[in-house]
Design a protein around this motif. Structure first.
Motif, PDB file in Angstrom:
ATOM      1  N   ILE A  24      29.626  40.737  45.945  1.00 42.90           N
ATOM      2  CA  ILE A  24      28.525  39.934  45.910  1.00 42.90           C
ATOM      3  C   ILE A  24      29.046  38.561  46.780  1.00 42.90           C
ATOM      4  O   ILE A  24      28.277  38.281  47.709  1.00 42.90           O
ATOM      5  CB  ILE A  24      27.952  39.372  44.716  1.00 42.90           C
ATOM      6  N   GLY A  31      32.342  43.922  41.208  1.00 45.72           N
ATOM      7  CA  GLY A  31      31.079  43.224  41.486  1.00 45.72           C
ATOM      8  C   GLY A  31      31.310  41.825  41.919  1.00 45.72           C
ATOM      9  O   GLY A  31      30.352  41.424  42.801  1.00 45.72           O
ATOM     10  N   TYR A  32      32.110  40.947  41.451  1.00 44.61           N
ATOM     11  CA  TYR A  32      32.447  39.659  42.131  1.00 44.61           C
ATOM     12  C   TYR A  32      32.579  39.668  43.462  1.00 44.61           C
ATOM     13  O   TYR A  32      32.058  39.033  44.283  1.00 44.61           O
ATOM     14  CB  TYR A  32      33.427  38.942  41.270  1.00 44.61           C
ATOM     15  N   TRP A  59      28.108  34.267  40.429  1.00 43.26           N
ATOM     16  CA  TRP A  59      28.179  34.800  38.865  1.00 43.26           C
ATOM     17  C   TRP A  59      26.746  34.917  38.542  1.00 43.26           C
ATOM     18  O   TRP A  59      26.399  35.709  37.707  1.00 43.26           O
ATOM     19  CB  TRP A  59      28.937  33.811  38.281  1.00 43.26           C
ATOM     20  N   SER A  70      22.131  40.770  37.396  1.00 43.24           N
ATOM     21  CA  SER A  70      21.995  42.101  37.802  1.00 43.24           C
ATOM     22  C   SER A  70      22.525  42.895  36.693  1.00 43.24           C
ATOM     23  O   SER A  70      21.935  44.129  36.211  1.00 43.24           O
ATOM     24  CB  SER A  70      22.760  42.684  39.114  1.00 43.24           C
ATOM     25  N   ARG A  71      23.506  42.464  35.958  1.00 45.57           N
ATOM     26  CA  ARG A  71      24.148  43.224  34.909  1.00 45.57           C
ATOM     27  C   ARG A  71      23.132  43.335  33.651  1.00 45.57           C
ATOM     28  O   ARG A  71      23.115  44.189  32.731  1.00 45.57           O
ATOM     29  CB  ARG A  71      25.547  42.937  34.766  1.00 45.57           C
ATOM     30  N   VAL A  74      33.487  43.994  36.823  1.00 49.27           N
ATOM     31  CA  VAL A  74      33.669  42.641  36.918  1.00 49.27           C
ATOM     32  C   VAL A  74      34.253  42.248  38.182  1.00 49.27           C
ATOM     33  O   VAL A  74      33.828  41.371  39.161  1.00 49.27           O
ATOM     34  CB  VAL A  74      34.268  41.743  35.701  1.00 49.27           C
ATOM     35  N   THR A 129      29.772  45.985  30.518  1.00 49.63           N
ATOM     36  CA  THR A 129      30.673  46.006  31.860  1.00 49.63           C
ATOM     37  C   THR A 129      31.923  46.157  31.534  1.00 49.63           C
ATOM     38  O   THR A 129      32.446  46.466  30.367  1.00 49.63           O
ATOM     39  CB  THR A 129      30.611  44.614  32.679  1.00 49.63           C
ATOM     40  N   PHE A 170      25.643  38.206  39.703  1.00 48.07           N
ATOM     41  CA  PHE A 170      26.409  39.222  38.780  1.00 48.07           C
ATOM     42  C   PHE A 170      25.690  39.341  37.499  1.00 48.07           C
ATOM     43  O   PHE A 170      25.268  40.426  37.052  1.00 48.07           O
ATOM     44  CB  PHE A 170      27.732  39.061  38.682  1.00 48.07           C
TER      45      PHE A 170
END
Length: 248
Positions: A53, A49-50, A74, A80-81, A46, A41, A77
């Motif tokens: 979501i 994405g944070y 988190w 998914s990552r 980060v 990532t 996140f």
């Protein structure tokens, strides 16, 4: 009025706090850490994405005043990552990592955390005569450890945090829940807060007497809404409580 209990907001009322969620070091540090777990990532991913979501979580809640769950953000996140990276992680580590990331996020963003003057002295006096509760729009992963850091966690029972509930002030349920846990009626309780909408408006709607602490944090004015008593130093809360006790 017979005062049996006092509910205090936390941040901006008891604790003078300053955070910077725009600090790029937050997202850079988390992206570097995740590399050790096989997650590819970047700091931009980060950050974006944070917040994606977080916003999706609030939209899906269906609440009028939705609150998010930082640890759940988190967790989603990371999950998914991991899938995107084709990596695997032991279950116990996957269970612990989201909570750690929430703490890391907050720790790096935190610039100031200290009690307002006179808070401890006043709480020492009040807890001899009244039931004290804390009610905060916050995350438990942050709120309780921060109260512990400044030495006030032990003054309050209950400590009600919106992140545990999925809704926040001024939702009337959050005040009702706090009162139930205190075993008190609204007409027996004073609420102290620094935000005219989330604290004062909400508490008045719930039937509580209100004290507005003008710290400069939060919404300072709201059309048609006034606190029953205004203070400009926390030590003035003593006078506010005497004022209510002298009322019929």
């Amino acid at each position: 009025m017979i005062v049996r209990g006092i509910i205090c907001d936390i941040n901006g009322t008891l604790i003078d706090i300053s955070t910077d969620e725009g600090n790029e070091q937050i997202y850079r540090s988390i992206s570097h850490l995740l590399k050790y777990y096989g997650i590819r990532t970047s700091r931009g991913d980060v950050r974006e994405g944070y917040y994606q979501i977080l916003k999706a979580q609030r939209r899906a809640s269906g609440e009028a005043f939705p609150e998010y769950d930082a640890v759940a953000v988190w967790r989603e996140f990371v999950t998914s990552r991991l899938a995107d990276s084709g990596a695997a992680m032991p279950k116990n580590r996957l269970a612990q990592l989201p909570h750690f990331l929430a703490e890391l996020y907050r720790g790096i963003s935190l610039n100031r955390l200290e009690l307002y003057p006179e808070v401890r002295e006043v709480l020492d006096e009040l807890r001899q005569r009244y039931r004290l509760a804390a009610l905060s729009d916050a995350q438990t992963a942050w709120a309780v450890p921060e109260m512990r850091l400044v030495g006030i966690e032990g003054y309050f029972f209950p400590i009600v945090v919106s992140g545990d509930l999925g809704y926040r002030k001024p939702d009337p349920r959050i005040y009702a829940l706090t009162l139930r846990r205190m075993h008190l009626r609204p007409e027996e309780v004073v609420f102290v807060g620094n935000d005219m909408y989330r604290d004062i408006y909400g508490a008045r709607q719930a039937g509580l007497r209100t004290v507005f602490f003008a710290t400069g944090q939060g919404q300072q004015r709201m059309d048609g809404v006034e606190a029953h008593y205004n203070i400009y130093r926390f030590g003035e809360l003593r006078n506010a409580i005497r004022f209510f006790e002298e009322q019929p």
